[in-house]
Design an enzyme around this catalytic site. Structure first.
Site, PDB file in Angstrom:
ATOM      1  N   ASP A  45      -2.188  -1.208   9.147  1.00 18.98           N
ATOM      2  CA  ASP A  45      -1.279  -0.166   8.652  1.00 18.98           C
ATOM      3  C   ASP A  45       0.147  -0.325   9.156  1.00 18.98           C
ATOM      4  O   ASP A  45       1.099  -0.126   8.408  1.00 18.98           O
ATOM      5  CB  ASP A  45      -1.784   1.223   9.075  1.00 18.98           C
ATOM      6  CG  ASP A  45      -2.915   1.701   8.192  1.00 18.98           C
ATOM      7  OD1 ASP A  45      -3.035   1.202   7.060  1.00 18.98           O
ATOM      8  OD2 ASP A  45      -3.684   2.571   8.636  1.00 18.98           O
ATOM      9  N   ARG A  46       0.303  -0.617  10.456  1.00 22.28           N
ATOM     10  CA  ARG A  46       1.629  -0.556  11.071  1.00 22.28           C
ATOM     11  C   ARG A  46       1.998  -1.931  11.637  1.00 22.28           C
ATOM     12  O   ARG A  46       1.332  -2.443  12.531  1.00 22.28           O
ATOM     13  CB  ARG A  46       1.650   0.504  12.179  1.00 22.28           C
ATOM     14  CG  ARG A  46       1.375   1.904  11.653  1.00 22.28           C
ATOM     15  CD  ARG A  46       1.416   2.975  12.743  1.00 22.28           C
ATOM     16  NE  ARG A  46       0.376   2.808  13.746  1.00 22.28           N
ATOM     17  CZ  ARG A  46      -0.897   3.176  13.575  1.00 22.28           C
ATOM     18  NH1 ARG A  46      -1.286   3.705  12.428  1.00 22.28           N
ATOM     19  NH2 ARG A  46      -1.774   3.009  14.544  1.00 22.28           N
ATOM     20  N   TYR A 101      -5.380   6.582  -2.104  1.00 24.84           N
ATOM     21  CA  TYR A 101      -4.492   7.723  -1.949  1.00 24.84           C
ATOM     22  C   TYR A 101      -4.087   8.262  -3.322  1.00 24.84           C
ATOM     23  O   TYR A 101      -4.105   7.555  -4.329  1.00 24.84           O
ATOM     24  CB  TYR A 101      -3.225   7.310  -1.195  1.00 24.84           C
ATOM     25  CG  TYR A 101      -3.365   7.230   0.314  1.00 24.84           C
ATOM     26  CD1 TYR A 101      -4.604   7.171   0.937  1.00 24.84           C
ATOM     27  CD2 TYR A 101      -2.231   7.199   1.129  1.00 24.84           C
ATOM     28  CE1 TYR A 101      -4.711   7.093   2.308  1.00 24.84           C
ATOM     29  CE2 TYR A 101      -2.329   7.118   2.511  1.00 24.84           C
ATOM     30  CZ  TYR A 101      -3.573   7.067   3.095  1.00 24.84           C
ATOM     31  OH  TYR A 101      -3.677   6.998   4.452  1.00 24.84           O
ATOM     32  N   GLU A 114      -1.521  16.330   7.565  1.00 28.30           N
ATOM     33  CA  GLU A 114      -1.053  14.949   7.479  1.00 28.30           C
ATOM     34  C   GLU A 114      -0.762  14.607   6.022  1.00 28.30           C
ATOM     35  O   GLU A 114      -1.355  15.176   5.106  1.00 28.30           O
ATOM     36  CB  GLU A 114      -2.107  13.967   8.019  1.00 28.30           C
ATOM     37  CG  GLU A 114      -2.282  14.009   9.512  1.00 28.30           C
ATOM     38  CD  GLU A 114      -3.100  12.823  10.031  1.00 28.30           C
ATOM     39  OE1 GLU A 114      -3.108  12.626  11.247  1.00 28.30           O
ATOM     40  OE2 GLU A 114      -3.715  12.096   9.225  1.00 28.30           O
ATOM     41  N   GLU A 115       0.157  13.671   5.807  1.00 29.92           N
ATOM     42  CA  GLU A 115       0.386  13.069   4.489  1.00 29.92           C
ATOM     43  C   GLU A 115       0.465  14.124   3.384  1.00 29.92           C
ATOM     44  O   GLU A 115      -0.231  14.065   2.373  1.00 29.92           O
ATOM     45  CB  GLU A 115      -0.716  12.049   4.191  1.00 29.92           C
ATOM     46  CG  GLU A 115      -0.728  10.906   5.190  1.00 29.92           C
ATOM     47  CD  GLU A 115      -1.908   9.965   5.025  1.00 29.92           C
ATOM     48  OE1 GLU A 115      -1.796   8.809   5.490  1.00 29.92           O
ATOM     49  OE2 GLU A 115      -2.936  10.378   4.460  1.00 29.92           O
ATOM     50  N   ASP A 117     -11.157  16.830  -0.528  1.00 27.70           N
ATOM     51  CA  ASP A 117     -10.942  15.694   0.374  1.00 27.70           C
ATOM     52  C   ASP A 117     -12.058  14.661   0.213  1.00 27.70           C
ATOM     53  O   ASP A 117     -12.984  14.830  -0.579  1.00 27.70           O
ATOM     54  CB  ASP A 117     -10.853  16.198   1.815  1.00 27.70           C
ATOM     55  CG  ASP A 117     -10.047  15.280   2.727  1.00 27.70           C
ATOM     56  OD1 ASP A 117      -9.661  14.183   2.282  1.00 27.70           O
ATOM     57  OD2 ASP A 117      -9.804  15.655   3.891  1.00 27.70           O
ATOM     58  N   ARG A 149       0.868  -1.173   0.000  1.00 27.98           N
ATOM     59  CA  ARG A 149       0.000   0.000   0.000  1.00 27.98           C
ATOM     60  C   ARG A 149       0.905   1.222   0.000  1.00 27.98           C
ATOM     61  O   ARG A 149       2.120   1.134   0.022  1.00 27.98           O
ATOM     62  CB  ARG A 149      -0.962   0.009   1.193  1.00 27.98           C
ATOM     63  CG  ARG A 149      -2.304  -0.684   0.897  1.00 27.98           C
ATOM     64  CD  ARG A 149      -3.499   0.072   1.492  1.00 27.98           C
ATOM     65  NE  ARG A 149      -3.511   1.471   1.089  1.00 27.98           N
ATOM     66  CZ  ARG A 149      -4.024   2.452   1.842  1.00 27.98           C
ATOM     67  NH1 ARG A 149      -4.538   2.174   3.029  1.00 27.98           N
ATOM     68  NH2 ARG A 149      -4.009   3.696   1.419  1.00 27.98           N
ATOM     69  N   ARG A 202      -3.559  16.668   3.985  1.00 30.83           N
ATOM     70  CA  ARG A 202      -4.811  16.053   4.433  1.00 30.83           C
ATOM     71  C   ARG A 202      -5.173  16.605   5.805  1.00 30.83           C
ATOM     72  O   ARG A 202      -4.357  16.569   6.721  1.00 30.83           O
ATOM     73  CB  ARG A 202      -4.646  14.534   4.497  1.00 30.83           C
ATOM     74  CG  ARG A 202      -5.733  13.770   5.243  1.00 30.83           C
ATOM     75  CD  ARG A 202      -5.393  12.284   5.252  1.00 30.83           C
ATOM     76  NE  ARG A 202      -6.344  11.487   6.025  1.00 30.83           N
ATOM     77  CZ  ARG A 202      -6.338  10.155   6.085  1.00 30.83           C
ATOM     78  NH1 ARG A 202      -5.419   9.469   5.408  1.00 30.83           N
ATOM     79  NH2 ARG A 202      -7.231   9.497   6.810  1.00 30.83           N
TER      80      ARG A 202
END
Length: 470
Positions: free
Chosen positions: A151-152, A402, A277-278, A324, A118, A293
């Site tokens: 995600d992590r 994304y 963010e991002e 967004d 991803r 974001r």
């Protein structure tokens, strides 16, 4: 002939054969020496004849990349001279977006060895463009792809491969252990930023040309994270933005200036009513523009612009064409956060042209489906929802995800301006497609051109579920 004569005759024949063999061996040695001398001498000559034409047949390895080609002539010895990417050019004037790449990695991965990934993004040096991505330490259609919606994890890594190729163990280069990342090239080497570790103590590892040069420890202990797209290099310095703190309220945002992998300066943004963010960042006339974001309370996108001394300005895109997701219907915009449907969000981008703006966004207001580019000639400063151009690139019925910006420097293109480009992640699998046990994505990319383009859909196109999902 008596026995003695036979012995003498046989001996004479053997000596004759031995002598001839010795002469042939001496001749062979002399021939090899002369041939070597000629080849060595020819390497000292310069000019157009010093390009080596290599014919690859069938399967081989070239510069650690697996190639499956037959009877193809490849010119070897491309100039790899280092140069500092200036970043001083303005963005090229454009009228639309031309398809640049599509990797089809999910379709190929149903039968081939393709990574579960991803957060793909693209970054270019003065020689090439590469796709960077965060793997899950697993392959598609394999048991370890189970649960990769997370995600992590300690299994995630930043890797890269040539643009347009499906990311596999055979063409990919390891960059950093990471579940959040960024990368960029200053003309002399690759800077990579990989964040990994526990949520309350993550560490960003900076590498320059593959060597660890700097460490940034989480300063708020609330999921240190970075861009998930390329950082920006201007005149030998590279710039990135990191966030640490809540995803649904005020957090801490820092800009870092980095030279050859070493941090030379950093500042914290004074932005108590904004959320960054991002961020998707790009160079423009020696400055850096980032469009980010807002996961807290804005359905329009926040931006921050700064120079090489890190003097900055902040704001929100004013247009009533909201960028967004989720977001309300287009209408009255604001140069402050638009609170309607402002919670949550998705990584995205925009390109500023004076008072105008190219806005990239999902076609759906509420889900990550479809993708379109919209040109609002006054959208950076005005709050109406009028626009002049809309270009479809993914249909409303197909999954997206994304998206982010990347540029091609004049040193790569030969143009006298900075070519704007963007990529779109096409997410497949969980959580939306529950017939699978995995989450992964493919990607497409486009670059700006000053000519007519076309509306179409370039979806992921994989047929699910896979064998492993049955």
């Amino acid at each position: 002939m008596n026995p003695n004569q036979k012995i003498i005759t046989i001996g004479s024949i053997c000596m004759t054969i031995g002598t001839i063999s010795l002469i042939l061996q001496i001749g062979n040695i002399i021939s090899i020496w002369i041939s070597h001398s000629i080849q060595t001498g020819s390497q000292n000559h310069t000019g157009i004849c010093n390009q080596r034409i290599i014919t690859y047949e069938n399967n081989t390895w070239v510069n650690q990349t697996y190639v499956n080609i037959s009877n193809t002539n490849v010119v070897a010895g491309k100039d790899t001279t280092s140069m500092i990417l200036a970043g001083n050019s303005s963005l090229c004037p454009i009228r639309g977006w031309a398809i640049y790449s599509k990797d089809n990695s999910i379709r190929i991965g149903s039968k081939g060895d393709v990574f579960v990934i991803r957060e793909p993004f693209i970054s270019c040096s003065h020689l090439e463009c590469r796709t960077f991505f965060l793997t899950q330490g697993a392959l598609l259609n394999d048991k370890h792809s189970n649960g990769t919606v997370k995600d992590r994890s300690p299994y995630r890594a930043l890797m890269s491969c040539p643009i347009g190729e499906a990311p596999s163990p055979y063409n990919s280069r390891f960059e950093s252990v990471a579940w959040s990342a960024s990368a960029c090239h200053d003309g002399m080497g690759w800077l990579t930023i990989g964040i990994s570790g526990p949520d309350d103590g993550a560490v960003a590892v900076l590498k320059y040309n593959g060597i660890i040069t700097e460490i940034i420890k989480s300063w708020r202990k609330q999921i240190l994270r970075t861009q998930e797209s390329e950082c920006v290099c201007v005149n030998g310095s590279c710039f990135t933005i990191m966030t640490d703190g809540p995803s649904d309220g005020p957090a801490s945002y820092r800009i870092f200036k980095i030279e050859k992998g070493k941090i030379t300066k950093s500042i914290e943004l004074d932005a108590p009513n904004s959320h960054y963010e991002e961020c998707s960042c790009y160079p423009d006339t020696g400055k850096v523009m980032c469009v980010c974001r807002d996961n807290w309370h804005g359905s329009n996108r926040p931006w921050v612009s700064f120079n090489q001394n890190l003097d900055y300005q902040i704001g929100y895109i004013c247009s009533g064409v909201f960028g967004d997701n989720p977001r309300p219907k287009d209408g009255k915009g604001s140069c402050d956060p638009v609170n309607v449907d402002g919670a949550d969000g998705v990584k995205g981008f925009s390109y500023r042209y004076g008072d105008g703006v190219w806005i990239g966004r999902t076609k759906s207001n509420s889900s990550r489906k479809g993708f379109e580019m919209i040109w609002d000639p006054n959208g950076w400063t005005d709050t109406d929802d009028n626009f002049l151009v809309k270009q479809d690139v993914v249909a409303m019925t197909d999954w997206s995800g994304y998206s982010g910006s990347f540029v091609q420097h004049p040193e790569l293109t030969g143009l006298d301006c900075m070519r704007p480009c963007f990529w779109v992640e096409l997410i497949r699998g969980r959580p939306r497609e529950k017939t699978t046990i995995w989450t992964s994505g493919s990607s497409i990319s486009f670059c700006g051109v000053n000519s007519d383009t076309v509306n179409w859909s370039w979806p992921d196109g994989a047929e699910l579920p896979f064998t492993i999902d049955m």
